[in-house]
Design an enzyme around this catalytic site. Structure first.
Site, PDB file in Angstrom:
ATOM      1  N   GLY A  16      45.356  52.123  47.637  1.00  0.00           N
ATOM      2  CA  GLY A  16      44.488  52.367  46.486  1.00  0.00           C
ATOM      3  C   GLY A  16      43.318  51.393  46.460  1.00  0.00           C
ATOM      4  CG  ASN A  38      53.124  58.068  46.268  1.00  0.00           C
ATOM      5  OD1 ASN A  38      52.018  57.541  46.111  1.00  0.00           O
ATOM      6  ND2 ASN A  38      53.815  58.563  45.246  1.00  0.00           N
ATOM      7  CB  THR A  41      45.514  57.608  42.919  1.00  0.00           C
ATOM      8  OG1 THR A  41      46.282  56.387  42.962  1.00  0.00           O
ATOM      9  CG2 THR A  41      45.971  58.451  41.760  1.00  0.00           C
ATOM     10  CG  LEU A  67      60.954  50.180  51.119  1.00  0.00           C
ATOM     11  CD1 LEU A  67      60.743  51.355  52.080  1.00  0.00           C
ATOM     12  CD2 LEU A  67      59.581  49.685  50.638  1.00  0.00           C
ATOM     13  CE1 TYR A 149      48.408  51.963  34.706  1.00  0.00           C
ATOM     14  CE2 TYR A 149      47.579  50.925  32.715  1.00  0.00           C
ATOM     15  CZ  TYR A 149      47.664  50.978  34.088  1.00  0.00           C
ATOM     16  OH  TYR A 149      47.009  50.027  34.855  1.00  0.00           O
ATOM     17  CB  THR A 179      39.641  45.127  38.646  1.00  0.00           C
ATOM     18  OG1 THR A 179      40.444  44.180  37.942  1.00  0.00           O
ATOM     19  CG2 THR A 179      39.170  44.506  39.948  1.00  0.00           C
TER      20      THR A 179
HETATM   21  P1  NAD Z   1      44.659  53.129  42.370  1.00  0.00           P
HETATM   22  O1  NAD Z   1      45.039  54.357  41.637  1.00  0.00           O
HETATM   23  O2  NAD Z   1      43.355  53.105  43.102  1.00  0.00           O
HETATM   24  O3  NAD Z   1      45.796  52.739  43.424  1.00  0.00           O
HETATM   25  C1  NAD Z   1      47.166  52.902  43.163  1.00  0.00           C
HETATM   26  C2  NAD Z   1      47.891  53.140  44.484  1.00  0.00           C
HETATM   27  O4  NAD Z   1      49.289  53.291  44.223  1.00  0.00           O
HETATM   28  C3  NAD Z   1      47.441  54.423  45.198  1.00  0.00           C
HETATM   29  O5  NAD Z   1      47.232  54.173  46.575  1.00  0.00           O
HETATM   30  C4  NAD Z   1      48.599  55.381  44.977  1.00  0.00           C
HETATM   31  O6  NAD Z   1      48.694  56.369  45.970  1.00  0.00           O
HETATM   32  C5  NAD Z   1      49.785  54.428  44.963  1.00  0.00           C
HETATM   33  N1  NAD Z   1      50.961  54.935  44.263  1.00  0.00           N
HETATM   34  C6  NAD Z   1      51.020  55.478  43.018  1.00  0.00           C
HETATM   35  N2  NAD Z   1      52.274  55.812  42.712  1.00  0.00           N
HETATM   36  C7  NAD Z   1      53.048  55.476  43.775  1.00  0.00           C
HETATM   37  C8  NAD Z   1      54.437  55.591  44.081  1.00  0.00           C
HETATM   38  N3  NAD Z   1      55.288  56.143  43.204  1.00  0.00           N
HETATM   39  N4  NAD Z   1      54.869  55.138  45.265  1.00  0.00           N
HETATM   40  C9  NAD Z   1      54.024  54.588  46.179  1.00  0.00           C
HETATM   41  N5  NAD Z   1      52.694  54.479  45.950  1.00  0.00           N
HETATM   42  C10 NAD Z   1      52.220  54.915  44.767  1.00  0.00           C
HETATM   43  O7  NAD Z   1      44.725  51.948  41.301  1.00  0.00           O
HETATM   44  P2  NAD Z   1      44.157  50.450  41.397  1.00  0.00           P
HETATM   45  O8  NAD Z   1      42.976  50.329  40.542  1.00  0.00           O
HETATM   46  O9  NAD Z   1      44.082  50.027  42.807  1.00  0.00           O
HETATM   47  O10 NAD Z   1      45.338  49.668  40.646  1.00  0.00           O
HETATM   48  C11 NAD Z   1      46.369  49.030  41.381  1.00  0.00           C
HETATM   49  C12 NAD Z   1      47.369  48.422  40.405  1.00  0.00           C
HETATM   50  O11 NAD Z   1      46.701  47.474  39.568  1.00  0.00           O
HETATM   51  C13 NAD Z   1      48.026  49.443  39.486  1.00  0.00           C
HETATM   52  O12 NAD Z   1      49.379  49.103  39.317  1.00  0.00           O
HETATM   53  C14 NAD Z   1      47.280  49.286  38.173  1.00  0.00           C
HETATM   54  O13 NAD Z   1      48.100  49.576  37.085  1.00  0.00           O
HETATM   55  C15 NAD Z   1      46.944  47.796  38.218  1.00  0.00           C
HETATM   56  N6  NAD Z   1      45.745  47.511  37.397  1.00  0.00           N
HETATM   57  C16 NAD Z   1      44.512  47.901  37.845  1.00  0.00           C
HETATM   58  C17 NAD Z   1      43.400  47.647  37.050  1.00  0.00           C
HETATM   59  C18 NAD Z   1      42.003  48.028  37.494  1.00  0.00           C
HETATM   60  O14 NAD Z   1      41.059  47.865  36.716  1.00  0.00           O
HETATM   61  N7  NAD Z   1      41.796  48.502  38.708  1.00  0.00           N
HETATM   62  C19 NAD Z   1      43.550  47.022  35.803  1.00  0.00           C
HETATM   63  C20 NAD Z   1      44.834  46.685  35.381  1.00  0.00           C
HETATM   64  C21 NAD Z   1      45.926  46.917  36.196  1.00  0.00           C
END
Ligand code: NAD
Ligand code: UDP
Length: 320
Positions: A16, A38, A41, A67, A149, A179
């Site tokens: 992600g 997986n 996204t 896992l 969430y 972020t």
């Molecule tokens: P994103 O959606 O770009 O990436 C999430 C990744 O997790 C994706 O590659 C997706 O395929 C994978 N994924 C989702 N469900 C899964 C599962 N059941 N098994 C395996 N893989 C799975 O999101 P991001 O912005 O990169 O965020 C990453 C993490 O940081 C998340 O947990 C999010 O809650 C947290 N977060 C992000 C932000 C932000 O602003 N980007 C802010 C607060 C928290």
């Protein structure tokens, strides 16, 4: 003599937005990295630049299933970060947060790995305390559309602290605020890539509600420094620790700033406010400052210019 990798690090959600940058940074530091994803996204395409790296592997796996992989450290990032995506399949989101946390904590318990949870400012909900300190317990609507969430992440934190108290698992909990940066995919739905892509194609920028709601945006480079800093910190700092940039801005002002930076003539249009959309969000980062010496270094204006340049170059090389 060839250098041995310093650690073997597992990054769930490594395909992600944040995960891709994290895998890249950890490999650059000489570690061996396994991305577990997986592709809900995220995508393999995001990791194309790492293909063939001798210390990098990808395991396609859903963390709602157990896992078993040996590791020194686990960053648990797997969960869609965008409201558009986590609300599209809310039960799957809750399952990922709760069952995923249990499975990754079990993995840490069996292997002795240190494990970091990517928690979120959403645990504060629509906050009555401003800015938000880690001691603020939050104000979340458990029946609303964001709850899959918010409550999922809150439950994951509970599991992390209980595995630590009950089983002595070495945990770290970071609460990430919004972020941004290069690499968020078009269609992600989050506000910065959505506004930039609309501005670059002279499409309208849609502001939900009156635009007076605030957010505080942290550049990905700063976030990674904080995240790795927490993972490497002493056991006395298990968290939770807020990671975010306290430079607060209204969404209306953000839209105007992006129009100015891009020189776009796109109009601003308004749409109804989203349900349970937090009205204010700004981190108190005293804990991260004092205990990690962490301070975000990228001002919003500079970070947005850098991100706009990345999207503009991407569009130029791939107009379709
Ligand atoms: P994103 O959606 O770009 O990436 C999430 C990744 O997790 C994706 O590659 C997706 O395929 C994978 N994924 C989702 N469900 C899964 C599962 N059941 N098994 C395996 N893989 C799975 O999101 P991001 O912005 O990169 O965020 C990453 C993490 O940081 C998340 O947990 C999010 O809650 C947290 N977060 C992000 C932000 C932000 O602003 N980007 C802010 C607060 C928290
Ligand atoms: N937002 C908006 N227009 C968009 C996307 C988002 O006005 O095209 C607003 C949204 O209503 C929220 C803020 O921008 O108030 C941040 O939304 P985002 O989805 O990026 O993240 P959130 O902080 O809500 O998880």
């Amino acid at each position: 003599m060839p250098q041995r990798p310093r650690k073997h690090i597992l990054v769930t959600g490594g395909a992600g937005f944040i995960g891709t940058h994290l895998c890249t940074r950890l490999l650059q530091a000489g570690h061996a990295v396994t991305c577990v994803d997986n592709f809900w996204t995220g995508s393999r395409d995001n990791l194309r630049h790492l293909a063939g790296h001798p210390q990098f592997e990808i395991i396609q796996h859903d963390i709602t299933e157990p896992l078993r992989v040996d590791a020194d450290e686990i960053y648990n990032l797997a969960c869609p970060g965008s409201p558009t995506h986590y609300q599209a399949d809310p039960i799957r989101t809750t399952r990922t947060n709760v069952l995923g946390a249990i499975n990754m904590l079990e993995l840490a318990r069996c292997t002795g790995a240190r494990i970091l949870q990517a928690s979120t400012s959403e645990v504060y909900g629509d906050p009555e305390q401003h800015p938000q300190t880690e001691s603020y317990p939050g104000s979340v609507n458990p029946a609303g559309p964001r709850a899959c969430y918010d409550e999922g992440k809150r439950c994951a934190e509970t599991l992390f602290f209980d595995y630590h108290r009950r089983h002595g698992v070495p945990i770290r909990v970071a609460r990430l605020f919004n972020t941004y940066g290069p690499g968020m995919r078009p269609g992600d739905g989050r506000v910065i890539p959505t506004f930039i892509l609309a501005a670059l194609s002279d499409e309208p920028l849609t502001v939900h509600g009156d635009g007076n709601q605030t957010r505080s945006f942290c550049h990905i480079d700063d976030l990674l420094t904080g995240l790795i800093g927490i993972m490497q910190s002493e056991d006395s700092l298990i968290g939770p620790v807020n990671l975010g940039n306290p430079e607060e801005i209204t969404i209306g002002e953000l839209a105007r700033q992006i129009l100015e930076i891009t020189g776009s003539a796109s109009p601003l249009i308004h749409a109804p406010a989203l349900a349970d959309d937090p009205k204010k969000r700004c981190p108190d980062i005293t804990r991260a400052r004092q205990e990690l010496g962490w301070n975000p270094a990228t001002p919003l204006d500079a970070g947005i210019r850098h991100t706009v340049a990345w999207y503009a170059a991407r569009s130029a090389s791939n107009p379709a």
